[in-house]
Motif scaffolding. Sequence first.
Motif, short mmCIF file in Angstrom:
data_model
loop_
_atom_site.label_atom_id
_atom_site.label_comp_id
_atom_site.label_asym_id
_atom_site.label_seq_id
_atom_site.Cartn_x
_atom_site.Cartn_y
_atom_site.Cartn_z
N LEU A 16 63.21 -25.77 136.20
CA LEU A 16 63.00 -24.57 137.02
C LEU A 16 62.25 -23.49 136.23
O LEU A 16 61.32 -22.86 136.76
CB LEU A 16 64.35 -24.02 137.49
N ALA A 17 62.66 -23.29 134.99
CA ALA A 17 61.99 -22.25 134.17
C ALA A 17 60.52 -22.59 133.99
O ALA A 17 59.66 -21.70 134.08
CB ALA A 17 62.69 -22.12 132.82
N LEU A 20 58.64 -22.12 137.39
CA LEU A 20 58.52 -20.74 137.87
C LEU A 20 57.87 -19.81 136.84
O LEU A 20 58.04 -18.60 136.92
CB LEU A 20 59.92 -20.20 138.23
N ARG A 21 57.15 -20.38 135.86
CA ARG A 21 56.69 -19.54 134.75
C ARG A 21 55.70 -18.46 135.18
O ARG A 21 55.51 -17.48 134.47
CB ARG A 21 56.14 -20.38 133.62
N ARG A 23 56.28 -16.54 137.58
CA ARG A 23 57.14 -15.41 137.97
C ARG A 23 58.24 -15.31 136.91
O ARG A 23 59.35 -15.81 137.09
CB ARG A 23 57.74 -15.68 139.36
N ALA A 27 62.06 -16.97 136.67
CA ALA A 27 62.22 -18.11 135.76
C ALA A 27 63.35 -17.84 134.78
O ALA A 27 64.20 -18.70 134.52
CB ALA A 27 60.92 -18.38 135.02
N CYS A 30 66.81 -17.94 136.77
CA CYS A 30 67.26 -19.30 137.14
C CYS A 30 67.61 -20.11 135.89
O CYS A 30 68.69 -20.72 135.81
CB CYS A 30 66.17 -20.04 137.91
N GLY A 31 66.69 -20.11 134.92
CA GLY A 31 66.93 -20.89 133.70
C GLY A 31 68.15 -20.36 132.96
O GLY A 31 68.98 -21.14 132.48
N VAL A 88 59.78 -17.00 128.57
CA VAL A 88 59.96 -18.12 129.51
C VAL A 88 59.71 -19.45 128.79
O VAL A 88 60.47 -20.42 128.96
CB VAL A 88 59.03 -17.97 130.73
N ALA A 92 62.44 -22.35 128.42
CA ALA A 92 62.20 -23.70 128.96
C ALA A 92 62.29 -24.74 127.85
O ALA A 92 62.97 -25.77 128.00
CB ALA A 92 60.83 -23.76 129.63
#
Lengths: 406, 184
Positions: A16-17, A20-21, A23, A27, A30-31, A88, A92
């Motif tokens: 997810l991270a 969604l990088r 945003r 990111a 969620c991460g 981010v 990630a």
Amino acid sequence: MGPELALGLPAIGAVLAAALRRRPALALLCGGLLGIAGALMLALLAAPPLQASPLGLSMAPAARALLLLTALALGLVVALAPPQADRVALLAAGLAGMTGLAAVAAAPDALAVAVVIALLAAGHAALPGGRPFPTRMRAPGLAVALLLAGGLLQHAGETPLFARLSALALVLSLVAAAGLVPFLPELDPEEPAPASPVAWTGFFGPALAIALVARIQPTIGAEGIPVYGALLVGLGVLNLAWGTVGAWLAEGEVAAWRYSFLADWGLALAGLGMVVPDGYGAAYLVLASVLLVRFPLYLWARPVLLNRTPAAMGPANILLGAALAGAAPFAGFSIRLLLLRAATEVYWPLALVLGLGMLIWLGHSFRLARTLGSPRGRSAVGVVVALGFSLVLGVAPAVLLAMGGL
Amino acid sequence: MLSTVAVVAVVVAWLGGAFLVLSDARRGIALGMALYSAGLASTLLADPLAAVVLGIAGLASAGLRLRDGRAGWGTLPPGSTPRLLLCVVSGVLAGFVGASILGGPGPAPLRVAILLGGALGAARLMSTLRREAALASTAVMTLAVGAAEAATGGQGAPIVVLAAAVGAVLLGILPGVEGDVRGA
């Protein structure tokens, strides 16, 4: 389902991270949430009802505790990263690493660990960086080959020679997997932190080593234990000497930091090789301090290392120098006491050799402390938190040892 | 007594490893991976599920390697005599160690094929600067590890074999061309 969730939640967080990088706020949210959920699951795994696993996975307490500390270190470096850092990307890469490390901790044997290391290393080597992919894959690739050899030799027959050769291959695989001497990867000072060999040795290495040892040591057998112990102690002393002298004499500050990680790893390898509880405890604490103190401090030193801000030697840097040198009451002091006690118990001249290495250690600590400059904002908070961790590790090591079932 | 199928399978696996070591372009590398996977799977016939899973994964990964990297075969480029010698020596040593020295795990042809994958894969990974070759070498080693786990028959063998197969495919999915991104 506990181990599966501890493995799956950070994996989903990493995906997810990364997805969604564009945003960053979403990111990170969620991460971060999935990473926290994964860490909570790791903590809850201490309770027997949650240890049940449909896939038959299990995690040794020490490996689980160090994974938890890895999650804590990741939270610390992402939350308090220097302003220029790509948080981010850090999150990630860190969550993907957490997934791999959880898989290593849950792997049933050395061959399973080899598969996970191959994938984890390929993922790390594929991150954007200065060095080409094949160069970055060499040390972990060799670790995979050595684990394969060690795993095959364990099933090769009853001859004691096979047990000894297997121990040899498995210890060398541990050192290669962590990227230590004699399998030291190239260093590119300009390389982004998540892709650098320092991140591998300082962030992925500690939990990897403890999880690997938890898997291989019980399978080595009485014939292989002398080889296992002697080789680990020998490589530990080699890394300690290489690291302390290298960090003292290295021309570049990034190289000095990298060598300082080697010195810490030298103590950890020697502790693991003594095969006594105090030695294992010391190794576990050294690796915990690498995760919670040295690695975050290295990240906060990056602005000075990349010449974006000047180095400085204020009162805070002197305190940091003392902490990095292993002075009381910081983490290094209790670790050194435990290690020297274990060395005296096993073979007292070893304590003299280790003591000499610890003395040379003083040479580079204040040099490294200068590279923290005059931290401000998030970095200042981070430095204070890292010093706090070092203090806790030094004053109350028993708490952390109990967490790891030691 | 070794069956003809087992001998042919080991020779095919060795040829695959040799093509991997001796090739510098996508077709040669993919052919090497495909031959090695087919040979390895054929030596694993005692465990048909593992043979099918690892064989298909290896072939899929080899197919994926055809997408990018240097075009052509690139097999036996000038100056490849040392690599050729490495292939011959590795083949002889793997045959001797796997068949005569080691007493397990699994039958001798499987052990030889696993040793070939580990040795030639590692040798290629240590010596290459080509990303596609490094990815293929790592995938070959992963398949060899999966086969070794199947041969040992450990409690987690099915999961590890599956993980090795998925890993080989994932390594095939990774692009074979080096990005030139540099950051701070």
